[in-house]
Motif scaffolding. Structure first.
Motif, PDB file in Angstrom:
ATOM      1  N   VAL A 140      49.043  43.996  32.811  1.00 32.78           N
ATOM      2  CA  VAL A 140      48.121  43.853  33.944  1.00 32.78           C
ATOM      3  C   VAL A 140      46.675  44.061  33.487  1.00 32.78           C
ATOM      4  O   VAL A 140      45.761  43.322  33.883  1.00 32.78           O
ATOM      5  CB  VAL A 140      48.490  44.854  35.055  1.00 32.78           C
ATOM      6  CG1 VAL A 140      47.409  44.915  36.129  1.00 32.78           C
ATOM      7  CG2 VAL A 140      49.835  44.480  35.670  1.00 32.78           C
ATOM      8  N   PHE A 141      46.474  45.052  32.636  1.00 34.22           N
ATOM      9  CA  PHE A 141      45.151  45.331  32.092  1.00 34.22           C
ATOM     10  C   PHE A 141      44.619  44.128  31.315  1.00 34.22           C
ATOM     11  O   PHE A 141      43.437  43.768  31.439  1.00 34.22           O
ATOM     12  CB  PHE A 141      45.225  46.553  31.181  1.00 34.22           C
ATOM     13  CG  PHE A 141      43.948  46.880  30.470  1.00 34.22           C
ATOM     14  CD1 PHE A 141      42.956  47.620  31.099  1.00 34.22           C
ATOM     15  CD2 PHE A 141      43.732  46.458  29.166  1.00 34.22           C
ATOM     16  CE1 PHE A 141      41.776  47.925  30.438  1.00 34.22           C
ATOM     17  CE2 PHE A 141      42.559  46.757  28.498  1.00 34.22           C
ATOM     18  CZ  PHE A 141      41.580  47.501  29.135  1.00 34.22           C
ATOM     19  N   HIS A 144      43.307  41.411  33.711  1.00 33.44           N
ATOM     20  CA  HIS A 144      41.996  41.724  34.276  1.00 33.44           C
ATOM     21  C   HIS A 144      40.906  41.662  33.215  1.00 33.44           C
ATOM     22  O   HIS A 144      39.789  41.210  33.491  1.00 33.44           O
ATOM     23  CB  HIS A 144      42.031  43.119  34.918  1.00 33.44           C
ATOM     24  CG  HIS A 144      42.791  43.165  36.198  1.00 33.44           C
ATOM     25  ND1 HIS A 144      44.096  43.585  36.260  1.00 33.44           N
ATOM     26  CD2 HIS A 144      42.442  42.841  37.466  1.00 33.44           C
ATOM     27  CE1 HIS A 144      44.511  43.522  37.523  1.00 33.44           C
ATOM     28  NE2 HIS A 144      43.531  43.075  38.269  1.00 33.44           N
ATOM     29  N   SER A 167      42.866  47.219  37.338  1.00 35.89           N
ATOM     30  CA  SER A 167      44.315  47.298  37.161  1.00 35.89           C
ATOM     31  C   SER A 167      44.937  48.374  38.038  1.00 35.89           C
ATOM     32  O   SER A 167      46.098  48.255  38.429  1.00 35.89           O
ATOM     33  CB  SER A 167      44.646  47.575  35.691  1.00 35.89           C
ATOM     34  OG  SER A 167      44.134  46.565  34.844  1.00 35.89           O
ATOM     35  N   PRO A 171      47.016  46.171  41.216  1.00 39.92           N
ATOM     36  CA  PRO A 171      47.928  45.736  40.143  1.00 39.92           C
ATOM     37  C   PRO A 171      48.920  44.664  40.568  1.00 39.92           C
ATOM     38  O   PRO A 171      49.363  43.864  39.750  1.00 39.92           O
ATOM     39  CB  PRO A 171      48.655  47.029  39.774  1.00 39.92           C
ATOM     40  CG  PRO A 171      48.675  47.822  41.047  1.00 39.92           C
ATOM     41  CD  PRO A 171      47.381  47.494  41.754  1.00 39.92           C
ATOM     42  N   VAL A 215      43.922  37.821  39.907  1.00 40.44           N
ATOM     43  CA  VAL A 215      43.070  38.985  39.596  1.00 40.44           C
ATOM     44  C   VAL A 215      41.617  38.765  39.982  1.00 40.44           C
ATOM     45  O   VAL A 215      40.804  39.687  39.848  1.00 40.44           O
ATOM     46  CB  VAL A 215      43.151  39.338  38.098  1.00 40.44           C
ATOM     47  CG1 VAL A 215      44.590  39.500  37.659  1.00 40.44           C
ATOM     48  CG2 VAL A 215      42.460  38.294  37.227  1.00 40.44           C
TER      49      VAL A 215
END
Length: 244
Positions: A140-141, A144, A167, A171, A215
């Motif tokens: 997820v990080f 983004h 995140s 998320p 995102v």
């Protein structure tokens, strides 16, 4: 030659100014229906740009830059914008790509190791769960981070902080986008060889578009961008004026 050049350089189609504003899945479908041919061409560009493997992170960043333009409904000149973004983000994308790949490799190794041990020792299920959560957070990080990187030039530490913040606060859209991309590849595997052309036509670009779409709102929130940069609609292609 003129028709071949126009295929890669002309603007994408617009939509009527009085069309109702859509959100969520409806907006995703609307953009996809409008930009599907551009995404096919973007997919081809990505494959060509990543043939040397070491260029893969830069190709991903360039594809993310164009995908953000689709989400924000900006006019795009595909070949020019992809090439400019590829060159502009080459070294940054390569550095971040190596870093994130290493982090995912560590998480994967931990998951495999603890999963094998947890069969005979239930106490190892706790670190296994932590490893799974860490892998999900890194994925997820990464989503983004790549979108934030192509939306705004930021110092490395601030980019890290904003990607981590995005995140944490949102998320689930990123996880949904990753799940959608995974379904694309699962479909390719399950229906092979009928689906042999899926990766060559849209798997990469559609997956990245899903990530950018998922995102984008979190990226806008953490960047505190003005309302003008929110996803918006442009006039129909026959109209003389376009948003810039």
């Amino acid at each position: 030659m003129q028709r071949l050049r126009d295929m890669w350089t002309r603007e994408g189609p617009g939509i009527p100014k009085d069309a109702p504003k859509r959100t969520g899945v409806a907006l995703f479908a609307e953009i996809l229906a409008r930009e599907w041919w551009e995404m096919v061409k973007l997919n081809i560009l990505f494959i060509l740009a990543s043939l040397f493997v070491v260029t893969l992170p830069a190709a991903l960043a360039a594809m993310a830059r164009v995908s953000v333009a689709f989400v924000e409904d900006r006019n795009t000149y595909l070949l020019r914008e992809f090439t400019e973004a590829f060159l502009r983000y080459f070294w940054r994308a390569t550095a971040w790509g190596l870093t994130l790949t290493g982090a995912l490799a560590i998480c994967t190794y931990a998951i495999v190791t603890y999963a094998a041990g947890a069969r005979g020792n239930l106490l190892l299920s706790a670190p296994l769960t932590i490893g799974l959560a860490a892998a999900a957070f890194v994925a997820v990080f990464a989503c983004h981070l790549i979108v934030l990187m192509v939306m705004r030039d930021l110092p490395a530490l601030r980019l890290l902080r904003l990607a981590a913040l995005a995140s944490v606060i949102r998320p689930f859209p990123a996880l949904a986008a990753l799940a959608f991309a995974s379904v694309l590849w699962l479909t390719h595997i399950l229906f092979y060889p009928v689906s042999v052309f899926m990766p060559a036509t849209f798997n990469f670009s559609l997956g990245m578009f899903a990530v950018a779409f998922g995102v984008h709102r979190a990226a806008v929130l953490v960047l505190d961008l003005p309302e003008a940069t929110q996803p918006r609609r442009k006039p129909h292609a026959q109209d003389a004026s376009y948003d810039n």
